[in-house]
Design an enzyme around this catalytic site. Structure first.
Site, PDB file in Angstrom:
ATOM      1  N   ASP A  13      33.507  41.284  33.614  1.00 24.51           N
ATOM      2  CA  ASP A  13      34.501  40.276  33.225  1.00 24.51           C
ATOM      3  C   ASP A  13      33.772  39.195  32.439  1.00 24.51           C
ATOM      4  O   ASP A  13      32.546  39.116  32.437  1.00 24.51           O
ATOM      5  CB  ASP A  13      35.139  39.674  34.484  1.00 24.51           C
ATOM      6  CG  ASP A  13      36.123  38.548  34.152  1.00 24.51           C
ATOM      7  OD1 ASP A  13      36.947  38.737  33.250  1.00 24.51           O
ATOM      8  OD2 ASP A  13      36.042  37.481  34.773  1.00 24.51           O
ATOM      9  N   SER A  14      34.573  38.322  31.814  1.00 27.66           N
ATOM     10  CA  SER A  14      34.004  37.186  31.100  1.00 27.66           C
ATOM     11  C   SER A  14      33.340  36.196  32.064  1.00 27.66           C
ATOM     12  O   SER A  14      32.588  35.334  31.623  1.00 27.66           O
ATOM     13  CB  SER A  14      35.114  36.484  30.324  1.00 27.66           C
ATOM     14  OG  SER A  14      36.165  36.132  31.206  1.00 27.66           O
ATOM     15  N   CYS A  76      38.851  42.474  32.998  1.00 27.88           N
ATOM     16  CA  CYS A  76      39.223  41.297  32.216  1.00 27.88           C
ATOM     17  C   CYS A  76      40.344  41.739  31.289  1.00 27.88           C
ATOM     18  O   CYS A  76      40.191  42.719  30.554  1.00 27.88           O
ATOM     19  CB  CYS A  76      38.008  40.829  31.406  1.00 27.88           C
ATOM     20  SG  CYS A  76      38.341  39.509  30.222  1.00 27.88           S
ATOM     21  N   GLU A 155      39.581  27.702  38.464  1.00 28.12           N
ATOM     22  CA  GLU A 155      38.124  27.559  38.665  1.00 28.12           C
ATOM     23  C   GLU A 155      37.786  26.240  39.355  1.00 28.12           C
ATOM     24  O   GLU A 155      36.765  26.115  40.016  1.00 28.12           O
ATOM     25  CB  GLU A 155      37.397  27.709  37.331  1.00 28.12           C
ATOM     26  CG  GLU A 155      37.550  29.132  36.828  1.00 28.12           C
ATOM     27  CD  GLU A 155      36.460  29.593  35.882  1.00 28.12           C
ATOM     28  OE1 GLU A 155      35.520  28.840  35.614  1.00 28.12           O
ATOM     29  OE2 GLU A 155      36.588  30.734  35.407  1.00 28.12           O
ATOM     30  N   CYS A 187      46.149  37.964  33.686  1.00 23.46           N
ATOM     31  CA  CYS A 187      44.837  37.334  33.536  1.00 23.46           C
ATOM     32  C   CYS A 187      44.198  37.390  34.912  1.00 23.46           C
ATOM     33  O   CYS A 187      44.869  37.184  35.932  1.00 23.46           O
ATOM     34  CB  CYS A 187      45.026  35.885  33.084  1.00 23.46           C
ATOM     35  SG  CYS A 187      43.520  34.913  33.184  1.00 23.46           S
ATOM     36  N   HIS A 189      42.474  35.600  36.705  1.00 21.52           N
ATOM     37  CA  HIS A 189      42.514  34.447  37.623  1.00 21.52           C
ATOM     38  C   HIS A 189      43.873  34.291  38.315  1.00 21.52           C
ATOM     39  O   HIS A 189      43.957  33.664  39.355  1.00 21.52           O
ATOM     40  CB  HIS A 189      42.240  33.147  36.868  1.00 21.52           C
ATOM     41  CG  HIS A 189      40.821  32.982  36.416  1.00 21.52           C
ATOM     42  ND1 HIS A 189      40.223  33.839  35.530  1.00 21.52           N
ATOM     43  CD2 HIS A 189      39.892  32.050  36.729  1.00 21.52           C
ATOM     44  CE1 HIS A 189      38.979  33.433  35.311  1.00 21.52           C
ATOM     45  NE2 HIS A 189      38.753  32.351  36.024  1.00 21.52           N
TER      46      HIS A 189
HETATM   47  N1  DGL Z   1      39.063  37.114  32.456  1.00 22.95           N
HETATM   48  C1  DGL Z   1      39.946  36.608  31.420  1.00 22.95           C
HETATM   49  C2  DGL Z   1      41.188  37.486  31.346  1.00 22.95           C
HETATM   50  O1  DGL Z   1      41.563  38.175  32.271  1.00 22.95           O
HETATM   51  C3  DGL Z   1      40.322  35.160  31.655  1.00 22.95           C
HETATM   52  C4  DGL Z   1      39.198  34.175  31.426  1.00 22.95           C
HETATM   53  C5  DGL Z   1      38.761  34.107  29.984  1.00 22.95           C
HETATM   54  O2  DGL Z   1      39.489  33.593  29.121  1.00 22.95           O
HETATM   55  O3  DGL Z   1      37.666  34.601  29.702  1.00 22.95           O
HETATM   56  O4  DGL Z   1      41.819  37.534  30.328  1.00 22.95           O
END
Ligand code: DGL
Length: 278
Positions: A13-14, A76, A155, A187, A189
């Site tokens: 993931d990012s 992600c 976060e 997303c 989160h």
């Molecule tokens: N993990 C990213 C997503 O699911 C969200 C956080 C980001 O913008 O990197 O799209």
């Protein structure tokens, strides 16, 4: 050569959001070992171009392959939307994203054929949820909304805060006016905001969590390829740093703190790596 069934699953993931996917894999595939990479040095991906997200994702796949993973999960939504198609063609390890599983469950869930998607700007602009849903059923209407403020609020740990409620209510206002009966939390989160989103959207709207669906898709994939881990030892051992390994590109302490608020056990040692070297 056939991949090793005992090898770990690579998940990336990012940053920390993909831990919601890891949590589902831990719950639903308890015998599987995991190597997780969070790109905490370069997060967020949600407002970056396709080219950049694809370049980052290629580097991460290269790193995960050095860990001899038997399959890769792009945990992600933004990276799934921008990079999965290319990575599938380029990589000799089976690879899945979170968008397809989320879209297919939403198609099954909707009764009135009106689905809302909340996600990052990149995921919404890619239109991928809409494309996949309408491929499955062209009569379904899809209403997307980018919700960039929700990631930093999660976060910050403000998952039950009145401010987050207010922000979510504003973002969802138009979608709810469109009479959606299904809402994809598109997303990584957002599943952490599930109860708040439930309050905002009301009981009649079905919330779809692509993280859960991805763990189910992974299970099916491993069984189909005969890559599921048959070793009962791994299923029975308590989670530890050998079963689950965590890597991040920056700020590992912050990563650990967040991970320990999401995962069912205490992570001890996340390692920092230079992802640009890959
Ligand atoms: N993990 C990213 C997503 O699911 C969200 C956080 C980001 O913008 O990197 O799209």
């Amino acid at each position: 050569m056939k991949a090793d069934r005992y090898a770990p699953i690579g998940v990336f993931d990012s940053g920390v959001g993909g831990l919601t996917v890891v949590r589902e894999i831990m719950r639903n595939l308890p015998a599987e070992r995991i190597v997780y990479f969070g790109d905490t040095a370069r997060v967020p991906y949600g407002n970056k171009s396709k080219e950049t997200v694809l370049r980052y994702s290629r580097q991460i796949v290269k790193f995960l392959k050095t860990q001899q993973v038997k399959a890769i999960v792009i945990a992600c939504n933004t990276a799934s939307a921008h990079a999965l198609d290319d990575l599938e063609l380029e990589t000799d390890v089976p690879i899945i994203g979170v968008v397809k599983p989320g879209a297919s469950v939403a198609v099954k869930a909707t009764r009135n054929k009106r689905i809302g998607v909340i996600a990052t700007e990149g995921t919404i602009k890619s239109n991928l949820y809409q494309k996949l849903i309408q491929q499955a059923d062209p009569k379904i209407q899809v209403f997307g909304k980018a919700c960039p403020l929700l990631v930093p609020l999660v976060e910050e740990g403000w998952t039950r805060d009145p401010i987050t409620y207010e922000v979510a209510a504003r973002y969802l206002d138009k979608l709810l006016q469109e009479d959606i009966d299904t809402l994809i939390m598109g997303c990584t989160h957002y599943p952490l905001l599930r109860s708040l989103l439930r309050e905002v959207a009301g009981e009649k709207v079905t919330l779809v969590n692509p993280a859960y669906e991805t763990s189910q898709a992974l299970k099916r994939l491993l069984l189909e390829l005969e890559l599921d881990n048959p070793d009962i030892y791994w299923e029975q051992t308590e989670p530890d740093d050998e079963k689950y390994r965590f890597y991040a590109s920056d700020a590992v302490e912050r990563f650990n703190a967040f991970a320990n608020s999401v995962l069912p056990y205490e992570i001890q040692s996340t390692k920092q790596i230079q992802i640009d070297d890959y």
